[in-house]
Design an enzyme around this catalytic site. Structure first.
Site, PDB file in Angstrom:
ATOM      1  N   CYS A 160       0.817  -1.222   0.000  1.00  0.00           N
ATOM      2  CA  CYS A 160       0.000   0.000   0.000  1.00  0.00           C
ATOM      3  C   CYS A 160       0.848   1.268   0.000  1.00  0.00           C
ATOM      4  CB  CYS A 160      -0.939  -0.010   1.206  1.00  0.00           C
ATOM      5  SG  CYS A 160      -0.162  -0.455   2.769  1.00  0.00           S
TER       6      CYS A 160
ATOM      7  N   HIS B 202      -3.024   6.262   4.697  1.00  0.00           N
ATOM      8  CA  HIS B 202      -1.588   6.386   4.928  1.00  0.00           C
ATOM      9  C   HIS B 202      -1.105   7.752   4.438  1.00  0.00           C
ATOM     10  CE1 HIS B 202      -1.663   2.315   6.042  1.00  0.00           C
ATOM     11  NE2 HIS B 202      -0.973   1.745   5.056  1.00  0.00           N
TER      12      HIS B 202
END
Length: 340
Positions: free
Chosen positions: A132, A245
């Site tokens: 990710c 994130h």
């Protein structure tokens, strides 16, 4: 008549699997039959994909010849055991774990960066989905690398607990309640409390002092960008955020590129939204922009005062969507559009 496909989602009851099911419906992927697969203990429960209610089947007994595409997100050990079986049965696997990412004959794909590599799926019947944190970084860096080249990347990530899974989400929530109530807290998922804390440690430590999560960003960036000369120096940290994130990127380009020129390149690039106003709140954050949304958001674009060819930027994305489920489904969309 539109061609439709039979899709198997492996790990359908997990955090990423649930988002995969939702996004197949959201993006109107041409699904004929949809199989939700998980462990024996989850078999018989139900999950949803848009208006569909689907009974979860036992992965161990599923016949993969019933599906043309398998979206795997149930852990590396599960992928190691079942992805080759699925591929052998004629089901093309898009795997969201790290298990196959570094094998030379398996493509590692971010559709905004290297969609042409999808064609290489025929070697093993498996396409790997990157980590990710790597995905959002290379989406942001691709237009810059194409324009002037990148020599070096210094990156610090601030990664949400959903990247670890449902247990980590529950641990953050429970610890936060305990801290606010002034009661004792316990840590099971992470080695130290995550509530109101920052842990500079994701995945196992390696001999060079970096963690495996950090080295994933090195290995994967070189492979996806097709340029092993790019040097990457990462630090990955876990923060008390549920979804999304964030990354502080400091890059050194081969040729000088102004912040204004970089901003123009990023504004034109697919999958990117630039939010770069030099005022309070004029930047993206995990909570206010990325959570629940598809783009990679970029802000704080500026020239590095410590390097003549340096650029700095702040990159934010939803790790369960673009960092996992969306990237997998985008790969599947390219697959059915160009190769099936």
């Amino acid at each position: 008549m539109t061609q439709t496909y039979d899709i198997a989602v492996v790990g359908a009851t997990g955090a990423v699997g649930e988002v995969m099911l939702a996004m197949l419906a959201e993006r109107k992927f041409p699904v004929r039959r949809l199989y939700a697969l998980a462990s024996e203990r989850s078999a018989g429960t139900t999950v949803r994909s848009g208006d569909r209610e689907i009974t979860v089947l036992d992965l161990a007994t599923f016949d993969f010849s019933q599906a043309q595409i398998g979206l795997f997100s149930a852990g590396g050990d599960i992928s190691a055991a079942y992805a080759p079986k699925a591929a052998a049965a004629g089901c093309i696997v898009i795997d969201n774990t790290a298990h196959f990412r570094y094998e030379d004959d398996i493509p590692l794909v971010v559709p905004e960066v290297n969609p042409q590599d999808i064609a290489r799926y025929k070697a093993r019947g498996i396409i790997a989905n990157p980590n990710c944190s790597t995905i959002q970084m290379v989406v942001a860096l691709k237009p810059i690398h194409d324009a002037v080249g990148i020599e070096r990347i210094n990156v610090c990530t601030y990664q949400s607990v959903s990247g670890t899974g449902k247990d980590a989400i529950e641990e953050l929530q429970a610890q936060s309640r305990a801290v606010l109530a002034g009661t004792a807290i316990s840590s099971k998922v992470y080695p130290k409390p995550i509530a109101f804390n920052v842990l500079p440690h994701i995945d196992v430590f390696l001999e060079n002092g970096y963690t495996k999560e950090e080295m994933k960003m090195v290995w994967e960036t070189n492979k996806i960008m097709g340029d092993p000369s790019i040097r990457v120096n990462p630090t990955t940290a876990r923060v008390p955020v549920l979804y999304g994130h964030s990354e502080a990127l400091h890059i050194e380009t081969r040729e000088k590129l102004s912040a204004a020129a970089a901003r123009r390149l990023l504004e034109k690039a697919p999958g990117i939204v630039v939010l770069d106003d030099r005022q309070p709140g004029g930047y993206p954050t995990a909570v206010t922009e990325s959570a629940g949304r598809d783009p990679v958001f970029v802000g704080r674009i500026r020239e590095d005062i410590s390097h003549p060819r340096g650029l700095d930027m702040w990159v934010v994305s939803d790790n369960l969507r673009k960092g996992a489920a969306l990237n997998s489904i985008q790969i599947a969309e390219h697959l059915v559009a160009s190769y099936l």
